[in-house]
Design a protein around this motif. Structure first.
Motif, PDB file in Angstrom:
ATOM      1  N   ILE A 258       0.836  -1.200   0.000  1.00 36.10           N
ATOM      2  CA  ILE A 258       0.000   0.000   0.000  1.00 36.10           C
ATOM      3  C   ILE A 258       0.875   1.256   0.000  1.00 36.10           C
ATOM      4  O   ILE A 258       0.575   2.245  -0.678  1.00 36.10           O
ATOM      5  N   TYR A 259       1.986   1.196   0.737  1.00 31.11           N
ATOM      6  CA  TYR A 259       2.915   2.334   0.769  1.00 31.11           C
ATOM      7  C   TYR A 259       3.463   2.606  -0.633  1.00 31.11           C
ATOM      8  O   TYR A 259       3.474   3.755  -1.095  1.00 31.11           O
ATOM      9  N   PHE A 260       3.893   1.540  -1.309  1.00 36.48           N
ATOM     10  CA  PHE A 260       4.438   1.728  -2.660  1.00 36.48           C
ATOM     11  C   PHE A 260       3.357   2.169  -3.644  1.00 36.48           C
ATOM     12  O   PHE A 260       3.643   2.892  -4.599  1.00 36.48           O
ATOM     13  N   LEU A 261       2.115   1.754  -3.399  1.00 35.69           N
ATOM     14  CA  LEU A 261       1.019   2.192  -4.261  1.00 35.69           C
ATOM     15  C   LEU A 261       0.832   3.704  -4.134  1.00 35.69           C
ATOM     16  O   LEU A 261       0.657   4.406  -5.139  1.00 35.69           O
ATOM     17  N   PHE A 262       0.888   4.222  -2.894  1.00 42.42           N
ATOM     18  CA  PHE A 262       0.790   5.665  -2.688  1.00 42.42           C
ATOM     19  C   PHE A 262       1.984   6.400  -3.299  1.00 42.42           C
ATOM     20  O   PHE A 262       1.879   7.575  -3.662  1.00 42.42           O
ATOM     21  N   LYS A 263       3.118   5.703  -3.405  1.00 42.78           N
ATOM     22  CA  LYS A 263       4.311   6.304  -4.004  1.00 42.78           C
ATOM     23  C   LYS A 263       4.297   6.205  -5.528  1.00 42.78           C
ATOM     24  O   LYS A 263       5.248   6.602  -6.193  1.00 42.78           O
ATOM     25  N   GLY A 264       3.219   5.664  -6.100  1.00 45.37           N
ATOM     26  CA  GLY A 264       3.102   5.554  -7.545  1.00 45.37           C
ATOM     27  C   GLY A 264       3.743   4.320  -8.138  1.00 45.37           C
ATOM     28  O   GLY A 264       3.889   4.221  -9.360  1.00 45.37           O
ATOM     29  N   LYS A 265       4.114   3.337  -7.286  1.00 48.96           N
ATOM     30  CA  LYS A 265       4.755   2.113  -7.772  1.00 48.96           C
ATOM     31  C   LYS A 265       3.745   0.971  -7.743  1.00 48.96           C
ATOM     32  O   LYS A 265       3.869   0.012  -6.968  1.00 48.96           O
ATOM     33  N   SER A 266       2.728   1.074  -8.573  1.00 46.72           N
ATOM     34  CA  SER A 266       1.637   0.102  -8.571  1.00 46.72           C
ATOM     35  C   SER A 266       2.063  -1.268  -9.099  1.00 46.72           C
ATOM     36  O   SER A 266       1.397  -2.275  -8.838  1.00 46.72           O
ATOM     37  N   LYS A 267       3.170  -1.338  -9.848  1.00 46.74           N
ATOM     38  CA  LYS A 267       3.620  -2.610 -10.400  1.00 46.74           C
ATOM     39  C   LYS A 267       3.970  -3.610  -9.308  1.00 46.74           C
ATOM     40  O   LYS A 267       3.811  -4.812  -9.484  1.00 46.74           O
ATOM     41  N   LYS A 268       4.477  -3.112  -8.170  1.00 42.83           N
ATOM     42  CA  LYS A 268       4.814  -4.014  -7.070  1.00 42.83           C
ATOM     43  C   LYS A 268       3.575  -4.754  -6.579  1.00 42.83           C
ATOM     44  O   LYS A 268       3.631  -5.936  -6.233  1.00 42.83           O
ATOM     45  N   LYS A 271       2.352  -7.401  -9.249  1.00 47.02           N
ATOM     46  CA  LYS A 271       3.202  -8.588  -9.370  1.00 47.02           C
ATOM     47  C   LYS A 271       3.247  -9.420  -8.089  1.00 47.02           C
ATOM     48  O   LYS A 271       3.888 -10.473  -8.069  1.00 47.02           O
ATOM     49  N   ASN A 272       2.570  -8.980  -7.046  1.00 46.75           N
ATOM     50  CA  ASN A 272       2.678  -9.657  -5.756  1.00 46.75           C
ATOM     51  C   ASN A 272       1.835 -10.940  -5.745  1.00 46.75           C
ATOM     52  O   ASN A 272       0.616 -10.902  -5.890  1.00 46.75           O
ATOM     53  N   GLU A 273       2.493 -12.072  -5.583  1.00 49.29           N
ATOM     54  CA  GLU A 273       1.798 -13.359  -5.613  1.00 49.29           C
ATOM     55  C   GLU A 273       0.861 -13.536  -4.437  1.00 49.29           C
ATOM     56  O   GLU A 273      -0.233 -14.103  -4.576  1.00 49.29           O
ATOM     57  N   GLU A 274       1.282 -13.068  -3.272  1.00 56.51           N
ATOM     58  CA  GLU A 274       0.468 -13.245  -2.076  1.00 56.51           C
ATOM     59  C   GLU A 274      -0.890 -12.569  -2.242  1.00 56.51           C
ATOM     60  O   GLU A 274      -1.938 -13.138  -1.905  1.00 56.51           O
ATOM     61  N   MET A 275      -0.896 -11.362  -2.802  1.00 56.85           N
ATOM     62  CA  MET A 275      -2.146 -10.652  -3.025  1.00 56.85           C
ATOM     63  C   MET A 275      -3.010 -11.374  -4.061  1.00 56.85           C
ATOM     64  O   MET A 275      -4.231 -11.468  -3.909  1.00 56.85           O
ATOM     65  N   ARG A 276      -2.374 -11.896  -5.101  1.00 50.85           N
ATOM     66  CA  ARG A 276      -3.126 -12.599  -6.133  1.00 50.85           C
ATOM     67  C   ARG A 276      -3.789 -13.858  -5.575  1.00 50.85           C
ATOM     68  O   ARG A 276      -4.928 -14.184  -5.912  1.00 50.85           O
ATOM     69  N   TYR A 277      -3.058 -14.584  -4.723  1.00 49.73           N
ATOM     70  CA  TYR A 277      -3.633 -15.781  -4.116  1.00 49.73           C
ATOM     71  C   TYR A 277      -4.802 -15.410  -3.199  1.00 49.73           C
ATOM     72  O   TYR A 277      -5.814 -16.117  -3.163  1.00 49.73           O
ATOM     73  N   VAL A 383      12.386 -22.555  -3.740  1.00 52.88           N
ATOM     74  CA  VAL A 383      11.058 -21.963  -3.629  1.00 52.88           C
ATOM     75  C   VAL A 383      11.161 -20.495  -4.014  1.00 52.88           C
ATOM     76  O   VAL A 383      12.034 -19.775  -3.512  1.00 52.88           O
ATOM     77  N   ARG A 384      10.291 -20.055  -4.906  1.00 56.65           N
ATOM     78  CA  ARG A 384      10.330 -18.668  -5.350  1.00 56.65           C
ATOM     79  C   ARG A 384       9.018 -17.965  -5.021  1.00 56.65           C
ATOM     80  O   ARG A 384       7.933 -18.539  -5.152  1.00 56.65           O
ATOM     81  N   MET A 385       9.137 -16.714  -4.615  1.00 56.28           N
ATOM     82  CA  MET A 385       7.982 -15.844  -4.405  1.00 56.28           C
ATOM     83  C   MET A 385       8.261 -14.517  -5.085  1.00 56.28           C
ATOM     84  O   MET A 385       9.328 -13.917  -4.875  1.00 56.28           O
ATOM     85  N   ASN A 386       7.343 -14.082  -5.932  1.00 58.71           N
ATOM     86  CA  ASN A 386       7.505 -12.818  -6.648  1.00 58.71           C
ATOM     87  C   ASN A 386       8.786 -12.790  -7.465  1.00 58.71           C
ATOM     88  O   ASN A 386       9.440 -11.758  -7.598  1.00 58.71           O
TER      89      ASN A 386
END
Length: 485
Positions: A258-268, A271-277, A383-386
């Motif tokens: 959410i912090y990065f979203l407010f900073k204009g970095k919506s790509k993070k 691409k976040n797997e945890e949020m997608r799941y 094991v890979r995440m993001n």
């Protein structure tokens, strides 16, 4: 190893109680505004908590912060949560709203840990100041009591990292700023901003300002306390349902995203797997349950059914715990769905409780890799995440966490079964408490636990605290090596 810096622990306790006393004073102001009898009990509680904080501060004022480590952090955080729960129950006892220590402690612990279960069968009979205090305990507990202190009273110096890590332990910390005090301030700022936005949106609907403030605090904190017996269903408003659902989901996201979203970095975030799941769990569960219920009763309005199912599933998986329907009537399959949702829960670094979606994904991916190694035993499959490799020690820590999590559920169930509860209710209560969800299974789907025995309530209080501080912070204190020099 240095001896335990007990003065630092007292210093933290002092700061926390002083800060908390002013939150009690805020509730006193609400009671004074409405000219209700809870003003006196709340003000007396403010004085006692402030006095205790000053005494703790005087004992620890000369602490040497360079001698602080994980031991001091774990002990300070644990004592803070326990002692504040004892002091936080004073308004209930002084005002006669609860007549025994067990119920009062349970109510406050369920508030601070954002579990949201309650001993009050009729919350609408409570005065405004007490209702506001209940919501305020959840709002503080959502982002973390210690995070409030580090953000608002940056006086803990070199011990800030230990305190922050002990309370907000997750899979991996992403300190996106060099100083933990800066991270805490950003978290608090985001938390406050989201709360204010939701308050305005709810107020723009059928809620009055008091109800909007309270429900904004308990939604953003993933807590679930309401000012109405019918919870969100009291307003019977599609607008309130959908707005609350969206913000329950937001509160279950990693605050770093959410912090990065407010900073204009919506790509993070994209691409976040945890949020997608998390989104996938909600969407798939909602569609399946809605379809089953609709084909079972085709006379039911599809939009209304979809709205209630979406809201209830989001409420459970985010551990918010609002209840708008008697989901026990939705069938055994939904009870199993509820159990899965209460275990998996929201994202790491959010206000949600439970195992956390990130840990669940790591466990699933690691299990898949183990099956692959049966065919290719010499292959190295990380094991890979993001897109990033998860270190082996982190995977092991996740496995250990999950194992201990299950052991605690089993132990909690055993105590509840011995106390005479049926197996379904015992499992539901144990999973709900350690996951900080609130509602459970069977006759406890409403989240009102006033009929439980004292033994069960103290057991569930322990599970709530262990679950909120993510197990290791509490259980480490029971190791003999923790107390050795």
């Amino acid at each position: 190893m240095f001896p335990l810096n007990i003065r630092f622990v007292f210093k933290v306790l002092g700061m926390m109680h002083v800060l908390e006393s002013f939150f009690v004073l805020c509730a006193t102001g609400v009671a004074f505004h409405y000219r209700e009898p809870d003003c006196g009990p709340l003000f007396a509680s403010f004085g006692i908590m402030l006095g205790a904080g000053l005494i703790f501060w005087l004992i620890g004022r000369n602490s040497r912060q360079r001698y602080t480590g994980r031991r001091e952090g774990s002990l300070a955080v644990t004592l803070t949560w326990i002692l504040l729960s004892f002091f936080g129950m004073l308004p209930y006892l002084f005002g006669g709203y609860i007549d025994n220590v067990t119920d009062a402690f349970y109510e406050v612990m369920a508030g601070y840990t954002t579990t949201g279960s309650t001993v009050f069968a009729d919350v609408e009979a409570l005065p405004h100041g007490i209702l506001f205090w209940r919501s305020l305990t959840q709002w503080q507990g959502g982002v973390g009591i210690i995070v409030f202190t580090v953000a608002l009273l940056p006086l803990v110096g070199g011990g800030a990292n230990q305190l922050f890590d002990a309370e907000t332990s997750a899979i991996m910390h992403e300190h996106f700023l060099p100083r933990v005090t800066q991270v805490a301030k950003r978290f608090f700022g985001i938390y406050l901003l989201i709360t204010c936005i939701l308050t305005l949106l709810l107020w723009a609907g059928p809620m009055n300002l008091f109800d909007a403030v309270n429900h904004a605090m308990t939604t953003v904190s993933s807590g679930g306390y309401s000012t109405k017996n019918g919870s969100i269903a009291y307003w019977d408003s599609p607008y309130i349902y959908y707005i609350t659902t969206v913000f329950m989901f937001i509160a279950a996201l990693n605050f770093t995203l959410i912090y990065f979203l407010f900073k204009g970095k919506s790509k993070k975030m994209a691409k976040n797997e945890e949020m997608r799941y998390l989104a996938m769990f909600i969407i798939v569960s909602t569609l399946i349950v809605t379809a089953i219920l609709f084909f079972r009763d085709r006379d039911a309005g599809l939009e209304l059914l979809f709205r209630k199912v979406l809201f209830q599933i989001t409420s459970l998986i985010t551990t918010t715990g609002f209840v708008v329907s008697d989901y026990a009537a939705w069938g055994t399959l939904f009870s199993l769905t509820v159990l899965i949702l209460m275990v998996v829960c929201g994202c790491a670094g959010s206000t949600s409780g439970g195992l956390k979606m990130g840990r669940f994904v790591i466990l699933i991916k690691n299990m898949r890799n183990e099956f692959r190694k049966q065919t290719h035993p010499n292959a190295v499959i990380p094991v890979r995440m993001n897109g990033q490799v998860i270190p082996a020690d982190t995977v092991q820590r996740v496995q250990t966490f999950a194992f201990v999590y299950v052991i605690l559920i089993i132990a909690g169930c055993a105590v509840l079964l011995i106390d005479g509860l049926p197996i379904k209710e015992s499992v539901g209560l144990a999973v709900s408490s350690i996951g900080n969800v609130g509602p459970a299974l069977g006759k406890f789907t409403g989240g009102v636990f006033s009929d439980l025995s004292a033994v069960t309530k103290w057991t569930l209080s322990f599970l709530m605290l262990v679950g909120r501080l993510e197990i290791f912070t509490i259980l480490t204190l029971f190791l003999p090596s923790f107390w050795k020099r």
